[in-house]
Design a protein around this motif. Structure first.
Motif, PDB file in Angstrom:
ATOM      1  N   VAL A  54       0.848  -1.199   0.000  1.00  0.00           N
ATOM      2  CA  VAL A  54       0.000   0.000   0.000  1.00  0.00           C
ATOM      3  C   VAL A  54       0.883   1.248   0.000  1.00  0.00           C
ATOM      4  O   VAL A  54       0.704   2.166  -0.809  1.00  0.00           O
ATOM      5  CB  VAL A  54      -0.945   0.011   1.216  1.00  0.00           C
ATOM      6  CG1 VAL A  54      -1.682   1.357   1.300  1.00  0.00           C
ATOM      7  CG2 VAL A  54      -1.947  -1.131   1.125  1.00  0.00           C
ATOM      8  N   TYR A  55       1.862   1.271   0.908  1.00  0.00           N
ATOM      9  CA  TYR A  55       2.768   2.414   0.971  1.00  0.00           C
ATOM     10  C   TYR A  55       3.589   2.546  -0.306  1.00  0.00           C
ATOM     11  O   TYR A  55       3.836   3.649  -0.795  1.00  0.00           O
ATOM     12  CB  TYR A  55       3.693   2.301   2.178  1.00  0.00           C
ATOM     13  CG  TYR A  55       3.018   2.581   3.494  1.00  0.00           C
ATOM     14  CD1 TYR A  55       2.382   3.801   3.720  1.00  0.00           C
ATOM     15  CD2 TYR A  55       3.019   1.637   4.513  1.00  0.00           C
ATOM     16  CE1 TYR A  55       1.761   4.060   4.930  1.00  0.00           C
ATOM     17  CE2 TYR A  55       2.397   1.893   5.731  1.00  0.00           C
ATOM     18  CZ  TYR A  55       1.769   3.112   5.932  1.00  0.00           C
ATOM     19  OH  TYR A  55       1.162   3.374   7.132  1.00  0.00           O
ATOM     20  N   ARG A  56       4.011   1.408  -0.836  1.00  0.00           N
ATOM     21  CA  ARG A  56       4.803   1.462  -2.070  1.00  0.00           C
ATOM     22  C   ARG A  56       3.973   2.014  -3.216  1.00  0.00           C
ATOM     23  O   ARG A  56       4.468   2.781  -4.047  1.00  0.00           O
ATOM     24  CB  ARG A  56       5.330   0.068  -2.413  1.00  0.00           C
ATOM     25  CG  ARG A  56       6.212   0.070  -3.665  1.00  0.00           C
ATOM     26  CD  ARG A  56       7.000  -1.196  -3.789  1.00  0.00           C
ATOM     27  NE  ARG A  56       7.895  -1.174  -4.935  1.00  0.00           N
ATOM     28  CZ  ARG A  56       8.791  -2.117  -5.180  1.00  0.00           C
ATOM     29  NH1 ARG A  56       8.921  -3.131  -4.346  1.00  0.00           N
ATOM     30  NH2 ARG A  56       9.566  -2.049  -6.244  1.00  0.00           N
ATOM     31  N   SER A  57       2.699   1.634  -3.269  1.00  0.00           N
ATOM     32  CA  SER A  57       1.814   2.147  -4.313  1.00  0.00           C
ATOM     33  C   SER A  57       1.620   3.653  -4.178  1.00  0.00           C
ATOM     34  O   SER A  57       1.596   4.389  -5.175  1.00  0.00           O
ATOM     35  CB  SER A  57       0.464   1.431  -4.265  1.00  0.00           C
ATOM     36  OG  SER A  57       0.599   0.066  -4.605  1.00  0.00           O
ATOM     37  N   GLU A  58       1.466   4.117  -2.936  1.00  0.00           N
ATOM     38  CA  GLU A  58       1.323   5.554  -2.706  1.00  0.00           C
ATOM     39  C   GLU A  58       2.575   6.288  -3.167  1.00  0.00           C
ATOM     40  O   GLU A  58       2.498   7.354  -3.792  1.00  0.00           O
ATOM     41  CB  GLU A  58       1.087   5.829  -1.216  1.00  0.00           C
ATOM     42  CG  GLU A  58      -0.267   5.368  -0.713  1.00  0.00           C
ATOM     43  CD  GLU A  58      -0.420   5.557   0.786  1.00  0.00           C
ATOM     44  OE1 GLU A  58       0.540   6.024   1.435  1.00  0.00           O
ATOM     45  OE2 GLU A  58      -1.502   5.240   1.307  1.00  0.00           O
ATOM     46  N   ARG A  59       3.719   5.716  -2.861  1.00  0.00           N
ATOM     47  CA  ARG A  59       4.987   6.323  -3.265  1.00  0.00           C
ATOM     48  C   ARG A  59       5.096   6.345  -4.786  1.00  0.00           C
ATOM     49  O   ARG A  59       5.500   7.343  -5.386  1.00  0.00           O
ATOM     50  CB  ARG A  59       6.141   5.535  -2.657  1.00  0.00           C
ATOM     51  CG  ARG A  59       7.517   6.158  -2.870  1.00  0.00           C
ATOM     52  CD  ARG A  59       8.572   5.339  -2.135  1.00  0.00           C
ATOM     53  NE  ARG A  59       9.811   6.061  -1.982  1.00  0.00           N
ATOM     54  CZ  ARG A  59      10.828   5.646  -1.237  1.00  0.00           C
ATOM     55  NH1 ARG A  59      10.725   4.518  -0.557  1.00  0.00           N
ATOM     56  NH2 ARG A  59      11.937   6.353  -1.152  1.00  0.00           N
ATOM     57  N   ARG A  60       4.736   5.229  -5.429  1.00  0.00           N
ATOM     58  CA  ARG A  60       4.797   5.124  -6.884  1.00  0.00           C
ATOM     59  C   ARG A  60       3.904   6.174  -7.545  1.00  0.00           C
ATOM     60  O   ARG A  60       4.300   6.823  -8.521  1.00  0.00           O
ATOM     61  CB  ARG A  60       4.370   3.718  -7.303  1.00  0.00           C
ATOM     62  CG  ARG A  60       4.435   3.453  -8.797  1.00  0.00           C
ATOM     63  CD  ARG A  60       3.898   2.067  -9.097  1.00  0.00           C
ATOM     64  NE  ARG A  60       4.672   1.040  -8.422  1.00  0.00           N
ATOM     65  CZ  ARG A  60       4.141   0.060  -7.689  1.00  0.00           C
ATOM     66  NH1 ARG A  60       2.821  -0.021  -7.522  1.00  0.00           N
ATOM     67  NH2 ARG A  60       4.909  -0.837  -7.114  1.00  0.00           N
ATOM     68  N   GLN A  61       2.693   6.330  -7.024  1.00  0.00           N
ATOM     69  CA  GLN A  61       1.782   7.320  -7.594  1.00  0.00           C
ATOM     70  C   GLN A  61       2.295   8.737  -7.376  1.00  0.00           C
ATOM     71  O   GLN A  61       2.145   9.605  -8.245  1.00  0.00           O
ATOM     72  CB  GLN A  61       0.385   7.129  -6.998  1.00  0.00           C
ATOM     73  CG  GLN A  61      -0.288   5.861  -7.504  1.00  0.00           C
ATOM     74  CD  GLN A  61      -1.610   5.560  -6.814  1.00  0.00           C
ATOM     75  OE1 GLN A  61      -1.711   5.611  -5.587  1.00  0.00           O
ATOM     76  NE2 GLN A  61      -2.627   5.231  -7.583  1.00  0.00           N
ATOM     77  N   ALA A  62       2.926   8.985  -6.221  1.00  0.00           N
ATOM     78  CA  ALA A  62       3.495  10.311  -5.957  1.00  0.00           C
ATOM     79  C   ALA A  62       4.673  10.593  -6.881  1.00  0.00           C
ATOM     80  O   ALA A  62       4.860  11.730  -7.342  1.00  0.00           O
ATOM     81  CB  ALA A  62       3.939  10.412  -4.500  1.00  0.00           C
ATOM     82  N   ILE A  63       5.455   9.575  -7.171  1.00  0.00           N
ATOM     83  CA  ILE A  63       6.565   9.747  -8.119  1.00  0.00           C
ATOM     84  C   ILE A  63       6.002  10.076  -9.497  1.00  0.00           C
ATOM     85  O   ILE A  63       6.458  11.023 -10.154  1.00  0.00           O
ATOM     86  CB  ILE A  63       7.422   8.466  -8.179  1.00  0.00           C
ATOM     87  CG1 ILE A  63       8.195   8.277  -6.866  1.00  0.00           C
ATOM     88  CG2 ILE A  63       8.411   8.537  -9.347  1.00  0.00           C
ATOM     89  CD1 ILE A  63       8.893   6.933  -6.741  1.00  0.00           C
ATOM     90  N   PHE A  64       5.016   9.310  -9.936  1.00  0.00           N
ATOM     91  CA  PHE A  64       4.455   9.510 -11.274  1.00  0.00           C
ATOM     92  C   PHE A  64       3.820  10.889 -11.427  1.00  0.00           C
ATOM     93  O   PHE A  64       4.007  11.561 -12.447  1.00  0.00           O
ATOM     94  CB  PHE A  64       3.409   8.431 -11.571  1.00  0.00           C
ATOM     95  CG  PHE A  64       2.887   8.466 -12.989  1.00  0.00           C
ATOM     96  CD1 PHE A  64       3.490   7.699 -13.973  1.00  0.00           C
ATOM     97  CD2 PHE A  64       1.803   9.266 -13.333  1.00  0.00           C
ATOM     98  CE1 PHE A  64       3.021   7.727 -15.287  1.00  0.00           C
ATOM     99  CE2 PHE A  64       1.328   9.307 -14.640  1.00  0.00           C
ATOM    100  CZ  PHE A  64       1.945   8.537 -15.624  1.00  0.00           C
TER     101      PHE A  64
END
Length: 205
Positions: free
Chosen positions: A174-184
């Motif tokens: 979940v946290y990794r997905s949030e980070r990925r979306q913030a990067i994108f």
């Protein structure tokens, strides 16, 4: 055995290959979208990926039960490794760089001629690295692929979540997905995990 992600050295001489690629395109890929063929993953993304995966020199089973080692490298028969075996730091970095190369190529196949910012490319590489190319195919991720074809970057960002492993929700994903979306969406590479400090002064995520 684990090494601190901050200690990871990727064996790349300055300038990074991402910088070189952007220079060859005669544009700053952080400011202008370019052909994905001209991009390679940035050093910032490599560091973020190492933080997410950790650096393990002993083969272990990941949350889905698969033998894994190094920086989230999925052990394959050709690796001739089993759970409990150890590898060298140099082997871990070799696995990482090879896996990154495969993920980069997979992203280029996925996006086709859709231009990307460097950070958008980075986030998509993280997605493929995390879930595998098969899980971003048109059959497995139809909404993501439709967003790609439509050139709808907001819709692409909304499809970068991946929360389950072996059928169960995993907070780390979940946290990794949030980070990925913030990067994108924002070129924000920082770790989104909340930091808690106890009354005794101990820090935890």
């Amino acid at each position: 055995m684990a090494l601190s992600p901050g200690a990871v050295e990727f064996g790349r001489d300055a300038p990074s290959h991402a910088t070189v690629a952007a220079a060859e395109a005669s544009v700053d890929a952080m400011k202008y979208r370019v052909d994905a063929e001209k991009l390679t993953v940035s050093e910032a993304m490599m560091e973020a990926l190492a933080e997410e995966e950790g650096v393990m020199l002993t083969v272990y089973r990941d949350v889905a039960g698969y033998p894994t080692v190094g920086v989230g490298h999925l052990v394959r028969p050709a690796d001739n490794l089993k759970v409990g075996d150890t590898i060298t730091y140099e082997q871990a970095i070799e696995f990482l760089e090879n896996d990154i190369k495969h993920a980069e190529e997979a992203v280029k196949r996925l996006v086709g001629d859709l231009p990307l910012y460097q950070y958008e490319f980075d986030a998509l590489v993280d997605l493929v690295y995390n879930v595998g190319e098969g899980n971003v195919s048109a059959s497995e991720s139809p909404k993501l692929n439709a967003a790609m074809k439509a050139g709808n970057y907001e819709a692409i960002a909304s499809q970068l979540h991946y929360h389950t492993a072996a059928g169960s929700k995993a907070n780390g994903l979940v946290y990794r997905s949030e980070r990925r979306q913030a990067i994108f969406s924002e070129a924000a590479y920082g770790d989104p995990r909340p930091i808690e400090i106890s009354v005794s002064g101990e820090v935890s995520a």
